[in-house]
Design a protein around this motif. Structure first.
Motif, PDB file in Angstrom:
ATOM      1  N   GLY A   1      -3.092   4.985   2.512  1.00  0.00           N
ATOM      2  CA  GLY A   1      -2.869   3.910   1.586  1.00  0.00           C
ATOM      3  C   GLY A   1      -4.463   3.498   1.181  1.00  0.00           C
ATOM      4  O   GLY A   1      -5.499   3.942   2.004  1.00  0.00           O
ATOM      5  N   GLU A   2      -4.788   2.785   0.045  1.00  0.00           N
ATOM      6  CA  GLU A   2      -5.832   2.694  -0.379  1.00  0.00           C
ATOM      7  C   GLU A   2      -6.267   1.147  -0.227  1.00  0.00           C
ATOM      8  O   GLU A   2      -5.437   0.099  -0.642  1.00  0.00           O
ATOM      9  N   ALA A   3      -7.101   0.452   0.534  1.00  0.00           N
ATOM     10  CA  ALA A   3      -7.150  -0.786   0.842  1.00  0.00           C
ATOM     11  C   ALA A   3      -8.634  -1.210   1.269  1.00  0.00           C
ATOM     12  O   ALA A   3      -9.370  -0.279   1.691  1.00  0.00           O
ATOM     13  N   ALA A   4      -8.968  -2.579   1.065  1.00  0.00           N
ATOM     14  CA  ALA A   4     -10.174  -3.138   1.310  1.00  0.00           C
ATOM     15  C   ALA A   4     -10.028  -4.345   2.124  1.00  0.00           C
ATOM     16  O   ALA A   4      -9.125  -5.092   1.710  1.00  0.00           O
TER      17      ALA A   4
ATOM     18  N   LYS B   1      -4.729   2.566   5.996  1.00  0.00           N
ATOM     19  CA  LYS B   1      -5.686   3.601   5.630  1.00  0.00           C
ATOM     20  C   LYS B   1      -5.117   5.056   6.407  1.00  0.00           C
ATOM     21  O   LYS B   1      -5.070   6.147   5.724  1.00  0.00           O
TER      22      LYS B   1
ATOM     23  N   ARG C   1     -14.554  -3.984  -6.916  1.00  0.00           N
ATOM     24  CA  ARG C   1     -13.847  -2.696  -6.280  1.00  0.00           C
ATOM     25  C   ARG C   1     -13.055  -1.915  -6.880  1.00  0.00           C
ATOM     26  O   ARG C   1     -13.029  -0.668  -7.218  1.00  0.00           O
ATOM     27  N   TYR C   2     -11.988  -2.667  -7.597  1.00  0.00           N
ATOM     28  CA  TYR C   2     -10.862  -1.853  -8.296  1.00  0.00           C
ATOM     29  C   TYR C   2     -10.842  -2.143  -9.538  1.00  0.00           C
ATOM     30  O   TYR C   2      -9.741  -1.552 -10.462  1.00  0.00           O
TER      31      TYR C   2
ATOM     32  N   ALA D   1       0.595  -1.336  -0.029  1.00  0.00           N
ATOM     33  CA  ALA D   1      -0.159   0.103  -0.097  1.00  0.00           C
ATOM     34  C   ALA D   1       0.884   1.332   0.053  1.00  0.00           C
ATOM     35  O   ALA D   1       0.568   2.421  -0.823  1.00  0.00           O
TER      36      ALA D   1
ATOM     37  N   ARG E   1      -3.419  -0.737  -4.658  1.00  0.00           N
ATOM     38  CA  ARG E   1      -4.569  -0.881  -3.909  1.00  0.00           C
ATOM     39  C   ARG E   1      -4.867  -2.353  -3.475  1.00  0.00           C
ATOM     40  O   ARG E   1      -4.595  -3.091  -4.339  1.00  0.00           O
TER      41      ARG E   1
END
Ligand SMILES: NC(=O)c1ccc[n+]([C@@H]2O[C@H](COP(=O)([O-])OP(=O)(O)OC[C@H]3O[C@@H](n4cnc5c(N)ncnc54)[C@H](OP(=O)(O)O)[C@@H]3O)[C@@H](O)[C@H]2O)c1
Length: 239
Positions: free
Chosen positions: A56-59, A52, A81-82, A28, A33
């Protein structure tokens, strides 16, 4: 966000702690992502907030990779999502009992192989479909020295790691021509919960730290190519 993984979408399994978490955090920071999973939610939530908080971009999604349905749902979640999937780090795994084969409990054998081998297959199968359709992608699976040379007392864990070595070789051979690469990485003795379970009495201060494995995985992912696809790596032979 810039970085060596800018625009990359990566799934990291078993990212709640240990090597998986360090890898998710590093990827990240490098601009990927990242989609994280583990079977339980507490550590996963903590990993997600750390990423986050650092921008960073995360799920994250609670997932047991040993369930084909859940593995498929995780890959679909990432793509929904991405928009795509560039990188899969098959890191999730369990140790199982450290007993000789003649004493190995059958239910434990089945449990370790269901997660470490079949789970890696379920994730890789779903990811390979997405990556082949895109015409690019990379799958890296965490292996072990006991998955390359058998050693007494490592039972189903060792056998599962032999299995993932074979799985990555087959995938590499099938998908090299469409721009999808597969390989394994053995991190060596690393200071994590799994290592403490395997060697409860050793001096933990002498062990490698998870961020070292994370940096090695970054190097592998960024140097992936047809020439090295199908190979088995450790810290000593990184490309
Ligand atoms: N540490 C070492 O010295 C060492 C050496 C050689 C190879 N490795 C390999 O490196 C990888 C990471 O090991 P580690 O030491 O970081 O282990 P760890 O500290 O025990 O972490 C394992 C992670 O995987 C998750 N996980 C376990 N089963 C799962 C499943 N069925 N579905 C989804 N997530 C699952 C765990 O979370 P939940 O329990 O919440 O699911 C946890 O987040 C493993 O593949 C291991 O075999 C480690």
């Amino acid at each position: 966000m810039g970085g060596r993984l800018a625009n990359v979408v990566a799934i990291i399994t078993g990212a709640g702690r240990g090597i998986g978490r360090a890898t998710a955090e590093l990827f990240a920071r490098e601009g990927a992502r990242v989609v994280l999973c583990s079977r339980t939610s507490r550590e996963l939530r903590a990993a997600l907030s750390t990423i986050k908080a650092a921008g960073g971009e995360a799920a994250a999604r609670v997932t047991d990779i040993g369930s084909p349905r859940q593995a498929r749902a995780l890959v679909r979640f990432a793509v929904r999502r991405y928009g795509r999937l560039d990188l899969l780090i098959n890191n999730a795994g369990i140790l199982g009992p450290r007993v000789p084969i003649s004493d190995y409990p059958i239910r434990e054998w089945q449990r370790v192989l269901r997660i470490n081998l079949s789970g890696t297959f379920y994730m890789s199968r779903e990811a390979a479909r997405v990556m082949a359709a895109q015409g690019h992608g990379c799958i890296i699976t965490l292996s072990s020295s006991v998955g390359r040379a058998g050693r007494a007392g490592w039972g189903a864990y060792a056998v599962s790691k032999f299995g993932v070595e074979g799985l990555m070789q087959v995938l590499a051979d099938e998908l090299r021509s469409v721009g999808v690469y597969a390989m394994t990485f053995n991190p060596g003795a690393t200071r994590t919960a799994m290592r403490a379970e395997a060697y409860p009495r050793e001096d933990r201060d002498r062990l490698r730290h998870p961020p070292l494995s994370a940096r090695a995985l970054l190097q592998l992912a960024t140097n992936a190519s047809p020439a090295i696809s199908g190979n088995a790596f450790d810290l000593e032979n990184l490309p």
